[in-house]
Design an enzyme around this catalytic site. Structure first.
Site, PDB file in Angstrom:
ATOM      1  N   ASP A  32      22.938  16.996 -49.680  1.00 35.69           N
ATOM      2  CA  ASP A  32      22.899  18.142 -48.576  1.00 35.69           C
ATOM      3  C   ASP A  32      24.176  18.835 -48.575  1.00 35.69           C
ATOM      4  O   ASP A  32      24.107  19.926 -48.179  1.00 35.69           O
ATOM      5  CB  ASP A  32      23.060  17.228 -47.154  1.00 35.69           C
ATOM      6  CG  ASP A  32      21.423  16.508 -47.179  1.00 35.69           C
ATOM      7  OD1 ASP A  32      21.168  15.744 -46.318  1.00 35.69           O
ATOM      8  OD2 ASP A  32      20.739  17.027 -47.847  1.00 35.69           O
ATOM      9  N   ALA A  33      25.338  18.318 -48.826  1.00 33.36           N
ATOM     10  CA  ALA A  33      26.553  19.055 -48.982  1.00 33.36           C
ATOM     11  C   ALA A  33      26.649  20.373 -49.624  1.00 33.36           C
ATOM     12  O   ALA A  33      27.364  21.323 -49.582  1.00 33.36           O
ATOM     13  CB  ALA A  33      27.868  18.051 -49.131  1.00 33.36           C
ATOM     14  N   GLU A  34      26.074  20.143 -50.900  1.00 30.27           N
ATOM     15  CA  GLU A  34      25.778  21.273 -52.104  1.00 30.27           C
ATOM     16  C   GLU A  34      24.890  22.227 -51.360  1.00 30.27           C
ATOM     17  O   GLU A  34      25.192  23.556 -51.388  1.00 30.27           O
ATOM     18  CB  GLU A  34      25.311  20.846 -53.253  1.00 30.27           C
ATOM     19  CG  GLU A  34      25.262  21.698 -54.403  1.00 30.27           C
ATOM     20  CD  GLU A  34      26.587  22.355 -54.867  1.00 30.27           C
ATOM     21  OE1 GLU A  34      26.504  23.238 -55.556  1.00 30.27           O
ATOM     22  OE2 GLU A  34      27.468  21.667 -54.460  1.00 30.27           O
ATOM     23  N   ASP A  36      24.376  22.758 -48.153  1.00 29.88           N
ATOM     24  CA  ASP A  36      25.106  23.490 -47.039  1.00 29.88           C
ATOM     25  C   ASP A  36      26.113  24.604 -47.636  1.00 29.88           C
ATOM     26  O   ASP A  36      26.357  25.600 -46.986  1.00 29.88           O
ATOM     27  CB  ASP A  36      25.753  22.499 -46.217  1.00 29.88           C
ATOM     28  CG  ASP A  36      24.912  21.612 -45.353  1.00 29.88           C
ATOM     29  OD1 ASP A  36      23.710  22.224 -45.231  1.00 29.88           O
ATOM     30  OD2 ASP A  36      25.412  20.395 -45.032  1.00 29.88           O
ATOM     31  N   LYS A 120      22.179  11.910 -35.278  1.00 27.71           N
ATOM     32  CA  LYS A 120      21.507  12.900 -36.036  1.00 27.71           C
ATOM     33  C   LYS A 120      20.935  12.247 -37.091  1.00 27.71           C
ATOM     34  O   LYS A 120      21.558  11.816 -38.306  1.00 27.71           O
ATOM     35  CB  LYS A 120      22.076  14.051 -36.938  1.00 27.71           C
ATOM     36  CG  LYS A 120      21.296  15.048 -37.512  1.00 27.71           C
ATOM     37  CD  LYS A 120      22.095  16.163 -38.081  1.00 27.71           C
ATOM     38  CE  LYS A 120      20.979  17.140 -38.753  1.00 27.71           C
ATOM     39  NZ  LYS A 120      20.429  16.758 -39.975  1.00 27.71           N
ATOM     40  N   ARG A 141       7.585  20.249 -39.257  1.00 28.09           N
ATOM     41  CA  ARG A 141       8.194  21.418 -38.793  1.00 28.09           C
ATOM     42  C   ARG A 141       7.881  22.664 -39.748  1.00 28.09           C
ATOM     43  O   ARG A 141       7.756  23.790 -39.358  1.00 28.09           O
ATOM     44  CB  ARG A 141       9.789  21.227 -38.931  1.00 28.09           C
ATOM     45  CG  ARG A 141      10.392  22.452 -38.530  1.00 28.09           C
ATOM     46  CD  ARG A 141      11.927  22.330 -38.276  1.00 28.09           C
ATOM     47  NE  ARG A 141      12.696  21.944 -39.527  1.00 28.09           N
ATOM     48  CZ  ARG A 141      14.175  21.496 -39.342  1.00 28.09           C
ATOM     49  NH1 ARG A 141      14.659  21.433 -38.378  1.00 28.09           N
ATOM     50  NH2 ARG A 141      14.481  21.019 -40.514  1.00 28.09           N
ATOM     51  N   CYS A 421      38.745  -7.961 -76.674  1.00 24.11           N
ATOM     52  CA  CYS A 421      39.229  -8.956 -77.901  1.00 24.11           C
ATOM     53  C   CYS A 421      38.563  -8.430 -79.063  1.00 24.11           C
ATOM     54  O   CYS A 421      38.913  -9.272 -80.081  1.00 24.11           O
ATOM     55  CB  CYS A 421      38.664 -10.457 -77.230  1.00 24.11           C
ATOM     56  SG  CYS A 421      36.838 -10.596 -77.460  1.00 24.11           S
ATOM     57  N   CYS A 448      30.099 -10.296 -74.087  1.00 24.67           N
ATOM     58  CA  CYS A 448      31.253 -10.296 -75.225  1.00 24.67           C
ATOM     59  C   CYS A 448      30.972 -12.067 -75.368  1.00 24.67           C
ATOM     60  O   CYS A 448      31.036 -12.785 -74.521  1.00 24.67           O
ATOM     61  CB  CYS A 448      32.338 -10.099 -74.572  1.00 24.67           C
ATOM     62  SG  CYS A 448      33.997 -10.859 -75.495  1.00 24.67           S
ATOM     63  N   CYS A 454      38.515 -14.567 -75.033  1.00 30.38           N
ATOM     64  CA  CYS A 454      38.729 -12.951 -74.506  1.00 30.38           C
ATOM     65  C   CYS A 454      39.620 -12.963 -73.376  1.00 30.38           C
ATOM     66  O   CYS A 454      39.266 -13.605 -72.083  1.00 30.38           O
ATOM     67  CB  CYS A 454      37.156 -12.310 -74.149  1.00 30.38           C
ATOM     68  SG  CYS A 454      37.281 -10.707 -73.439  1.00 30.38           S
TER      69      CYS A 454
END
Length: 790
Positions: A32-34, A36, A120, A141, A421, A448, A454
């Protein structure tokens, strides 16, 4: 064409595509931030070049077009979106514009405006139309003017009233609100989707939108959707003259409204509300992405009016983004205390929810494959509360057109050798055991094989061993443990108890006082409870609760070390896989040596005792046969075999004709039983299990001790807030000793809540559900009544 005109066209095309993915496909590809940022860039360019504004610009409408699969609904009153505030100053500017629009004096008590405040919700906006109190239509909507007819689907949402309650509602009433999914509902849905091989949703908003817009309403009905009302549209009839008054009227008619709804006077009170709910955001049962503030007076709303796409009397104050875009710079691999080699994303630093993020978890290589991740990709990063940031998805449309050779170089591969190791890295093999058969499948974890040779595994194992909930050796932080291992002073947990003053005092960060304090803390840790000691050993899949269960049921380290997997499965919530992990841990020669050294160095286990009577009484011959997992022998067949032969040896010795005489035992089951015990290894193993049950006093022929019921057995308690006389951990231990289960959340099944100062949402939920609540004094009185020392 000017540069501005070209950029405007580019932004419109990009925003239209994102609108389509978000509103129509329910598959957003950017946070959403991008979105906006792109929207506000377009809005600013159009403000500078008003001659370039066109009616079809994203700034002039809301959302996107309706799906053709649904009928269209024309909104008589447009469903507009809200302007956004991202900084405190944005909200203060909004309040200034409202006061100026209402011709109110600035800086005067009488110039303050009353605002409604509510979270919200992150869901899908819908309209519900009621005529004469009956729900006649539901709609999305859409683009603000035209939405989709989802009437059949909204009727499946349990908290949407099909008929309004009470009386006095308008003849025609259009209710507007958000359809959303709680965090718990979202997690349960995704778990079910995984189990059924279905689509896994990225977040609760996508899950809610995708569920509500199903063509098959049966699917919608199976999803945990909820509705929350936040306003009205078309109305024929009388309503209160304030926004909050209307919402309370709707609540009286059966409409769910936010429990967080409040009235605030002036911008500062609004900011206080924003900060308060922002601090409580992660504890809420649902996702929110900001706060909505609305002028409370409808008369003032009418005076202020609207802009092209938003009201002048409302604003959404967004929280810092929980999702952001950034670039994947590299993938590195870390080694944990169990040897798990885990991929970690190294990112181009980006601010997410107010925190700069440069690393994110990738969980395992299956997750890397699911994401289709390559170094250099643009990725979506999510951070919620204090949770470690994670890579959510790859923005595939931003991936460069790499050649096959470049794609191969950028693909993420597990190292063949441990980055710490140099030992080999192997993919885990999972053993699936069912009905006497074992099959092997590849696990999602790489390990590992260097074990405590190790350095990473040794350091992490010791950090876990000394942690507060384990042996609780204060003064041994990660840095100190790393020094001890790097200097060769500690090569196993047992070496901690052989440390001397001279070895420690020379280390960085240690002086005479701190050295003596550490040695004293090590000395005080020599008498742990059995449960703490088991947890401290770091057995795979054995957390605190399982460690407590092992200690309480088996009563001694000797029995826990000897217990066969099938015996361990008599414990509640311990399945065969975990039982094999526990048994394998104690059968390992290295682990035996470490435990032996710990005991030799003076570890004295506390709270050891007899086998718990309830655990001892949990065996029957029929149950024993069932636990052998013989193909085609279920519980009923096992009971018939037990009744016929009366002992394990009798079943082993029974020939084919004897077995076929067992009432209603199928030929297939009889053959499976004989095939199983004709293998001498199976017969020997069954007798070994029986011998251990007899040795432990668990055999069905053993003398049963009288069960003494614990006073709080079967009850579920919840601790919230801060306690003064004892810590919540100590309170939890005392409750569990009385037989209670201590849970982390409140439900209708909760027996009692202990609420100290600072109790929040859990206390509120307990009061809503009518659950018994005790303050600390009352809680201490309960403990004293049961003879528990404080």
């Amino acid at each position: 064409m000017t540069d501005a005109a070209q950029r405007i066209l580019q932004l419109r095309a990009e925003l239209d595509q994102h609108n389509y993915r978000y509103h129509v496909l329910d598959e957003p590809s950017i946070p959403d931030a991008e979105y906006d940022r792109l929207f506000h860039e377009l809005k600013a360019l159009e403000a500078q070049n008003p001659q370039l504004v066109t009616p079809d610009s994203p700034t002039q409408r809301v959302g996107s077009l309706a799906l053709s699969a649904f009928g269209e609904v024309k909104h008589e009153v447009p469903m507009l979106s809200l302007g956004n505030a991202f900084e405190d100053s944005d909200l203060e500017d909004f309040d200034r514009r409202v006061r100026e629009g209402l011709d109110l004096p600035a800086g005067d008590l009488f110039g303050s405006v009353e605002y409604s405040c509510e979270p919200k919700l992150d869901g899908l906006a819908v309209s519900l139309l009621y005529e004469n109190g009956l729900l006649v239509r539901g709609a999305t909507r859409g683009d603000g003017s035209t939405g989709e007819d989802i009437s059949v689907n909204v009727r499946t949402i349990r908290n949407v009233p099909l008929k309004l309650q009470g009386e006095g509602w308008p003849q025609v009433l259009e209710v507007r609100g958000e359809v959303f999914m709680s965090k718990a509902g979202f997690e349960a849905l995704n778990a079910r989707q995984l189990e059924q091989g279905g689509k896994v949703f990225a977040n609760p908003r996508n899950a809610a939108a995708g569920s509500l817009r199903q063509l098959d309403s049966k699917i919608t009905a199976s999803r945990p959707l909820e509705f929350c009302c936040y306003g009205i549209g078309r109305v024929q009839g009388d309503l209160p003259e304030t926004h909050i008054g209307i919402l309370h009227a709707l609540k009286g008619w059966g409409m769910p409204i936010s429990r967080e709804l409040k009235l605030a006077k002036g911008a500062q009170a609004c900011l206080d509300y924003y900060r308060d709910i922002g601090q409580r955001r992660t504890s809420l049962a649902y996702e929110i992405d900001g706060v909505v503030f609305k002028v409370n007076s409808l008369a003032q709303q009418r005076e202020l009016g609207f802009r092209a796409r938003e009201p002048r009397w409302a604003i959404a104050h967004k929280f810092p983004a929980l999702e952001e875009l950034t670039e994947l710079l590299a993938v590195e691999f870390q080694v944990g205390r169990t040897g798990a080699v885990t991929p970690v994303a190294r990112l181009k630093p980006v601010k997410v929810a107010g925190v700069t993020v440069s690393n994110a978890t990738l969980h395992n290589m299956d997750e890397v494959a699911r994401l289709g991740l390559m170094v250099g990709d643009t990725v979506v990063i999510r951070r919620a509360g204090d949770v470690i940031p994670q890579v959510v998805q790859v923005v595939s449309e931003r991936r460069p057109n790499w050649s096959p050779e470049e794609r191969e170089q950028r693909s993420v591969k597990v190292p063949e050798h441990c980055p710490v190791c140099g030992s080999a890295v192997e993919r885990t093999q999972l053993v699936k055991r069912s009905k006497g058969k074992e099959s092997f499948v590849e696990g999602s974890i790489y390990r590992c094989v260097g074990r405590l040779a190790c350095g990473a595994q040794l350091k992490q194992a010791i950090i876990h061993f000394v942690s507060r909930r384990a042996m609780d050796i204060e003064g041994l932080g990660e840095k100190s443990v790393e020094q001890l291992v790097d200097e060769g002073l500690v090569n196993s947990p047992a070496d901690l108890y052989a440390l001397t003053f001279e070895q420690i005092v020379g280390l960085e960060g240690f002086a005479e006082l701190s050295t003596n304090n550490l040695l004293e803390a090590i000395e005080q840790s020599r008498k742990p409870t059995l449960a703490r000691f088991i947890y401290a050993l770091g057995i795979p899949d054995v957390g605190e609760e399982t460690a407590k269960l092992l200690a309480r049921a088996l009563g001694s380290l000797a029995r826990i070390r000897q217990a066969l997997p099938e015996v361990l499965t008599y414990l509640p919530d311990v399945g065969l896989e975990v039982a094999h992990e526990i048994h394998s841990f104690f059968a390992d020669e290295h682990n035996q040596g470490v435990i032996g050294q710990l005991l030799k160095h003076g570890i004295e286990l506390q709270e050891e005792g007899d086998l718990h009577p309830e655990f001892a009484a949990s065996t029957t011959l029929a149950g024993f046969i069932t636990k052998l997992n013989i193909a085609f022998i279920a519980a009923t067949g096992a009971e018939r075999l037990a009744a016929k032969f009366g002992s394990v040896q009798g079943i082993i010795d029974a020939d084919w004709l004897d077995v076929r005489q067992v009432e209603r035992l199928s030929e297939r089951a009889a053959k499976s039983l004989r095939d199983y015990f004709d293998d001498p290894a199976n017969a020997q193993h069954a007798l070994a299990i029986e011998n251990q049950l007899r040795e432990f006093g668990m055999h069905w022929q053993s003398e049963r001790k009288q069960l003494e019921g614990l006073p709080l057995a079967g009850q579920t308690w919840v601790l919230t807030g801060s306690l003064e006389v004892m810590s919540r951990d100590v309170a939890k231990d005392k409750l569990e000793a009385l037989g209670a289960k201590v849970a982390g959340s409140v439900s209708a099944k909760t027996s009692c809540v202990v609420a100290g100062p600072g109790a929040g949402s859990k206390l509120a939920k307990a009061n809503d559900l009518g659950v018994k609540v005790l303050d600390e004094d009352a809680f201490l009185a309960v403990l004293a009544g049961y003879g528990v020392a404080l």
